[in-house]
Motif scaffolding. Structure first.
Motif, PDB file in Angstrom:
ATOM      1  N   ASP A 164      13.142  19.737  -6.723  1.00 49.59           N
ATOM      2  CA  ASP A 164      12.706  19.855  -5.332  1.00 49.59           C
ATOM      3  C   ASP A 164      11.215  20.146  -5.191  1.00 49.59           C
ATOM      4  N   GLY A 165      10.413  19.761  -6.179  1.00 46.35           N
ATOM      5  CA  GLY A 165       8.976  19.975  -6.073  1.00 46.35           C
ATOM      6  C   GLY A 165       8.227  19.451  -7.280  1.00 46.35           C
ATOM      7  N   TYR A 166       6.947  19.741  -7.317  1.00 45.50           N
ATOM      8  CA  TYR A 166       6.139  19.310  -8.449  1.00 45.50           C
ATOM      9  C   TYR A 166       4.868  20.148  -8.510  1.00 45.50           C
ATOM     10  N   SER A 167       4.235  20.152  -9.677  1.00 46.12           N
ATOM     11  CA  SER A 167       2.923  20.746  -9.846  1.00 46.12           C
ATOM     12  C   SER A 167       2.063  19.736 -10.592  1.00 46.12           C
ATOM     13  N   ALA A 168       0.785  19.726 -10.306  1.00 45.67           N
ATOM     14  CA  ALA A 168      -0.110  18.695 -10.821  1.00 45.67           C
ATOM     15  C   ALA A 168      -0.628  19.040 -12.212  1.00 45.67           C
ATOM     16  N   CYS A 169      -0.906  18.021 -12.994  1.00 51.81           N
ATOM     17  CA  CYS A 169      -1.663  18.169 -14.228  1.00 51.81           C
ATOM     18  C   CYS A 169      -3.118  18.426 -13.824  1.00 51.81           C
ATOM     19  N   SER A 170      -3.725  19.470 -14.366  1.00 55.07           N
ATOM     20  CA  SER A 170      -5.070  19.813 -13.919  1.00 55.07           C
ATOM     21  C   SER A 170      -5.862  20.498 -15.016  1.00 55.07           C
ATOM     22  N   ASN A 171      -7.160  20.614 -14.775  1.00 55.80           N
ATOM     23  CA  ASN A 171      -8.046  21.342 -15.664  1.00 55.80           C
ATOM     24  C   ASN A 171      -8.061  22.829 -15.327  1.00 55.80           C
ATOM     25  N   ALA A 172      -7.413  23.190 -14.214  1.00 56.07           N
ATOM     26  CA  ALA A 172      -7.448  24.571 -13.746  1.00 56.07           C
ATOM     27  C   ALA A 172      -6.557  25.461 -14.605  1.00 56.07           C
ATOM     28  N   VAL A 173      -6.881  26.741 -14.628  1.00 58.00           N
ATOM     29  CA  VAL A 173      -6.062  27.699 -15.358  1.00 58.00           C
ATOM     30  C   VAL A 173      -4.701  27.834 -14.686  1.00 58.00           C
TER      31      VAL A 173
ATOM     32  N   GLU B 119       0.801  -1.222   0.000  1.00 59.16           N
ATOM     33  CA  GLU B 119       0.000   0.000   0.000  1.00 59.16           C
ATOM     34  C   GLU B 119       0.834   1.272   0.000  1.00 59.16           C
ATOM     35  N   GLN B 120       2.136   1.169   0.228  1.00 57.21           N
ATOM     36  CA  GLN B 120       3.007   2.337   0.225  1.00 57.21           C
ATOM     37  C   GLN B 120       3.379   2.731  -1.207  1.00 57.21           C
ATOM     38  N   ARG B 121       3.304   4.030  -1.479  1.00 51.18           N
ATOM     39  CA  ARG B 121       3.693   4.478  -2.820  1.00 51.18           C
ATOM     40  C   ARG B 121       5.176   4.238  -3.079  1.00 51.18           C
ATOM     41  N   ALA B 122       5.983   4.231  -2.027  1.00 47.34           N
ATOM     42  CA  ALA B 122       7.423   4.013  -2.172  1.00 47.34           C
ATOM     43  C   ALA B 122       7.751   2.524  -2.184  1.00 47.34           C
ATOM     44  N   SER B 123       6.967   1.736  -2.955  1.00 46.56           N
ATOM     45  CA  SER B 123       7.223   0.293  -3.025  1.00 46.56           C
ATOM     46  C   SER B 123       7.096  -0.218  -4.454  1.00 46.56           C
ATOM     47  N   PRO B 124       7.676   0.494  -5.438  1.00 48.84           N
ATOM     48  CA  PRO B 124       7.536   0.006  -6.815  1.00 48.84           C
ATOM     49  C   PRO B 124       8.206  -1.351  -6.995  1.00 48.84           C
ATOM     50  N   CYS B 125       7.514  -2.235  -7.676  1.00 51.31           N
ATOM     51  CA  CYS B 125       8.094  -3.549  -7.977  1.00 51.31           C
ATOM     52  C   CYS B 125       8.162  -3.796  -9.477  1.00 51.31           C
TER      53      CYS B 125
ATOM     54  N   ALA C  12      -1.424  11.116 -11.203  1.00 54.61           N
ATOM     55  CA  ALA C  12      -1.191  11.439  -9.788  1.00 54.61           C
ATOM     56  C   ALA C  12      -0.573  10.254  -9.062  1.00 54.61           C
ATOM     57  N   PHE C  13      -1.013   9.036  -9.408  1.00 53.76           N
ATOM     58  CA  PHE C  13      -0.452   7.843  -8.762  1.00 53.76           C
ATOM     59  C   PHE C  13       0.989   7.613  -9.183  1.00 53.76           C
ATOM     60  N   ASP C  14       1.233   7.543 -10.476  1.00 55.96           N
ATOM     61  CA  ASP C  14       2.573   7.188 -10.951  1.00 55.96           C
ATOM     62  C   ASP C  14       3.607   8.247 -10.581  1.00 55.96           C
ATOM     63  N   VAL C  15       3.229   9.518 -10.645  1.00 53.80           N
ATOM     64  CA  VAL C  15       4.161  10.574 -10.242  1.00 53.80           C
ATOM     65  C   VAL C  15       4.434  10.501  -8.743  1.00 53.80           C
ATOM     66  N   SER C  16       3.403  10.151  -7.963  1.00 56.07           N
ATOM     67  CA  SER C  16       3.629  10.034  -6.515  1.00 56.07           C
ATOM     68  C   SER C  16       4.537   8.853  -6.193  1.00 56.07           C
ATOM     69  N   VAL C  17       4.506   7.798  -6.991  1.00 54.47           N
ATOM     70  CA  VAL C  17       5.440   6.687  -6.792  1.00 54.47           C
ATOM     71  C   VAL C  17       6.874   7.172  -7.002  1.00 54.47           C
ATOM     72  N   ILE C  18       7.092   7.942  -8.056  1.00 56.62           N
ATOM     73  CA  ILE C  18       8.435   8.483  -8.301  1.00 56.62           C
ATOM     74  C   ILE C  18       8.872   9.376  -7.147  1.00 56.62           C
ATOM     75  N   ARG C  19       8.014  10.291  -6.752  1.00 55.67           N
ATOM     76  CA  ARG C  19       8.375  11.251  -5.709  1.00 55.67           C
ATOM     77  C   ARG C  19       8.619  10.566  -4.365  1.00 55.67           C
ATOM     78  N   ASN C  20       7.683   9.705  -3.979  1.00 62.06           N
ATOM     79  CA  ASN C  20       7.818   9.065  -2.669  1.00 62.06           C
ATOM     80  C   ASN C  20       9.004   8.115  -2.609  1.00 62.06           C
TER      81      ASN C  20
ATOM     82  N   VAL D  82       6.147  12.957 -20.111  1.00 62.98           N
ATOM     83  CA  VAL D  82       5.740  11.697 -19.492  1.00 62.98           C
ATOM     84  C   VAL D  82       4.222  11.619 -19.496  1.00 62.98           C
ATOM     85  N   LEU D  83       3.704  10.491 -19.922  1.00 63.35           N
ATOM     86  CA  LEU D  83       2.263  10.223 -19.943  1.00 63.35           C
ATOM     87  C   LEU D  83       1.959   9.122 -18.938  1.00 63.35           C
ATOM     88  N   ALA D  84       0.849   9.238 -18.240  1.00 65.98           N
ATOM     89  CA  ALA D  84       0.434   8.176 -17.321  1.00 65.98           C
ATOM     90  C   ALA D  84      -1.072   8.242 -17.161  1.00 65.98           C
ATOM     91  N   HIS D  85      -1.687   7.078 -17.042  1.00 62.02           N
ATOM     92  CA  HIS D  85      -3.129   7.014 -16.833  1.00 62.02           C
ATOM     93  C   HIS D  85      -3.370   7.054 -15.332  1.00 62.02           C
TER      94      HIS D  85
END
Length: 204
Positions: free
Chosen positions: A186-195, A13-19, A89-97, A83-86
């Protein structure tokens, strides 16, 4: 379009556990190659739920490299690619965590979420999960296999580019009225529908 679609599977369940990671490399609007790497997760702790989900257990990854080595091999190849991901938010959080776990600098890249892209491109689809979108588009793949999922994600992005008659990811994001996400050292910004998009510091 020069991009790479990615998909991670995690051991627990931890994002920092890619296998497992799958990558589908797009050059000039064509999927030129698909690859897969097993990853030995920190602590080698596998949850039964995750094993049932993707079929990967300790025996598959016991001789695999850990995340720092896999990232070191992949990161230079990200230069100049989106980078594309379906459900990015999940896949980027795996990288970050996982970078946070190992004390690594984040790789730098722009990214685009193909869930959001599919929702805008095909609002009539009853579901925008990867398997359902691909079923609607006639893309055959084996779900919850990282390499197959990456291929499917890339296929969705290319199909959306045809819908919007765009030739690159930046133009595709603009046509879809999406703000591309970005990861930097040292950070990130999310892909979003917002301006505007919120800027999050490392660890946020």
């Amino acid at each position: 379009m020069h991009a790479v679609a990615i998909d991670f599977e995690t051991a627990n369940e931890q994002r920092a556990s890619p296998c497992s990671i799958g990558l589908a490399w797009i050059s000039d609007g064509v999927i030129e190659s698909v690859e897969h790497h097993y990853i030995r997760p920190p602590g080698m702790r596998f949850a039964s739920f995750n094993i049932a989900f993707h079929g990967i257990g300790p025996e598959q990854v016991e001789d695999a490299e850990e995340f720092p080595a896999v990232l070191a091999a992949i990161a230079p190849r990200l230069e100049g690619r989106t980078v594309l991901a379906h459900n990015a938010a999940f896949d980027v959080s795996v990288i970050r965590n996982t970078c946070d776990h190992y004390g690594l600098t984040y790789p730098e890249f722009d990214y685009l979420c193909t869930v959001k892209l599919a929702q805008i491109s095909w609002p009539e689809f009853p579901s925008h999960k990867l398997n359902n979108v691909c079923a609607e588009l006639g893309v055959a793949f084996r779900h919850h296999d990282a390499a197959e999922d990456a291929f499917a994600c890339a296929s969705v992005a290319l199909a959306a580019a045809q819908v919007h008659q765009t030739a690159d990811c930046r133009a595709l994001a603009d046509a879809s009225r999406l703000t591309m996400g970005r990861v930097w050292r040292d950070g990130y910004s999310a892909c979003s529908n917002a301006v505007t998009r919120p800027r999050r510091p490392r660890g946020g």
